[in-house]
Design a protein around this motif. Structure first.
Motif: not given
Length: 348
Positions: A75-76, A94, A96
């Motif tokens: 995600d990060y 995905q 972000k």
């Protein structure tokens, strides 16, 4: 579960990045997966890796072994100078946000990030040291501090310099800044405190916001800054638009009594045009902490000049700036999560 991938290196450990990642204000429990990129290299060996990145981007070096499978559900992604390659971005399904705790973003495949629309936030971990050093170079060049020291160490009691007709105090000079990002603002604060008039060119900043911050500057067109300022200091990133941005056309607008300071990146400045202006004494001098080929070669024309101050890319070199940069990144990211805005968000 929110997955954060962190990649440390010789200068910033993965353990520190992991600790900072655990303090991010993001939803749910956090799983941190850590990698270390060439942490076992010597300082000189690691510097070679950095130079490869600065010249050739993230594709010029290897990426951490085993990172691609972890990128799929990440995600990060938080890094220092470890490469964020096209392959890594392609694997991410995905992602972000990408956070990097350094000012330059040469290690990031920016086009791939832009194509996927992933926010990219950086922190200029050595902004305070660079701002201080910028002022130091201004004083050193305008008042011949380094040249006098060099002469004294060589047994000479030198009292005459090429800028003798122009020597004056800083308060009598107008300083022009090209770029008003984080470092530029810190330089303005210091100049404001010294009572120095500041001219600024930056077409991307919100001028009303700058005034609201209490910074005392006068915004000008690029050509006006070069023609009116007594000292011009460069504070922009290297992009296709800014590469060789400062060339003969702009340098020719400078006063014979004006000085050029560069603590940003060498590529912003056209070397041949600067050397020609210095040789012909069309400007009073220059001070450079960034050189086109580092370390500088013995046959470099710059070494034959008596109106330039050169330092070995040390503007941001303090004992605490780099190792603690993940915590600065943490603070910037948490501010971004709270407001949706950040001065450190890269415009792609």
């Amino acid at each position: 579960m929110t997955k954060v991938v962190v990649v440390g290196d010789r200068l910033v450990s993965s353990a520190t990045l992991k600790e900072a990642a655990g303090q991010l204000n993001i939803p749910g429990p956090i799983e941190v997966v850590e990698f270390q990129w060439h942490g076992d290299l010597t300082k000189d060996q690691f510097q070679e890796k950095i130079l490869l990145i600065e010249k050739g981007g993230p594709e010029a070096v290897d990426i951490p072994e085993g990172i691609l499978p972890e990128m799929i559900e990440a995600d990060y992604l938080l890094v220092h100078i470890a490469p964020v390659s096209k392959e890594m971005i392609a694997a991410a399904q995905q992602l972000k946000l990408i956070g990097t705790c350094r000012g330059g973003i040469e290690h990031v495949a920016v086009d791939a990030v832009k194509e996927k629309g992933i926010p990219l936030i950086h922190v200029i971990r050595n902004a305070e040291p660079v701002a201080d050093f910028t002022l130091g170079l201004i004083f050193a060049e305008t008042r011949n501090i380094a040249r006098s020291h060099q002469a004294v160490m060589a047994g000479k009691w030198r009292k005459s310099f090429s800028n003798d007709p122009y020597k004056t105090t800083l308060a009598n000079l107008k300083v022009g800044l090209i770029g008003l990002g984080y470092i530029g603002k810190l330089v303005v604060q210091r100049l404001n405190g010294l009572g120095v008039e500041v001219l600024v060119y930056d077409p991307f900043v919100d001028q009303e916001a700058i005034v609201a911050e209490g910074l005392q500057v006068t915004f000008k067109a690029l050509e006006e800054v070069f023609s009116e300022a007594d000292v011009i200091s460069l504070h922009v990133r290297v992009t296709p638009e800014t590469t060789n941005m400062v060339n003969k056309a702009l340098i020719s607008l400078m006063k014979p009594s004006a000085y050029l300071i560069n603590t940003a990146r060498a590529a912003i400045l056209n070397k041949g045009d600067l050397v020609e202006a210095l040789k012909e004494k069309r400007i009073a001098g220059a001070a450079l902490d960034v050189i086109w080929s580092e370390p500088i070669q013995q046959e470099d024309d710059l070494l034959q000049l008596d109106n330039v101050t050169l330092t070995s890319h040390i503007a941001g070199d303090t004992i605490d700036a780099i190792p603690r940069s993940p915590y600065l990144l943490r603070n910037v990211l948490n501010g971004y999560f709270e407001t949706g805005k950040s001065d450190m968000l890269i415009r792609l």
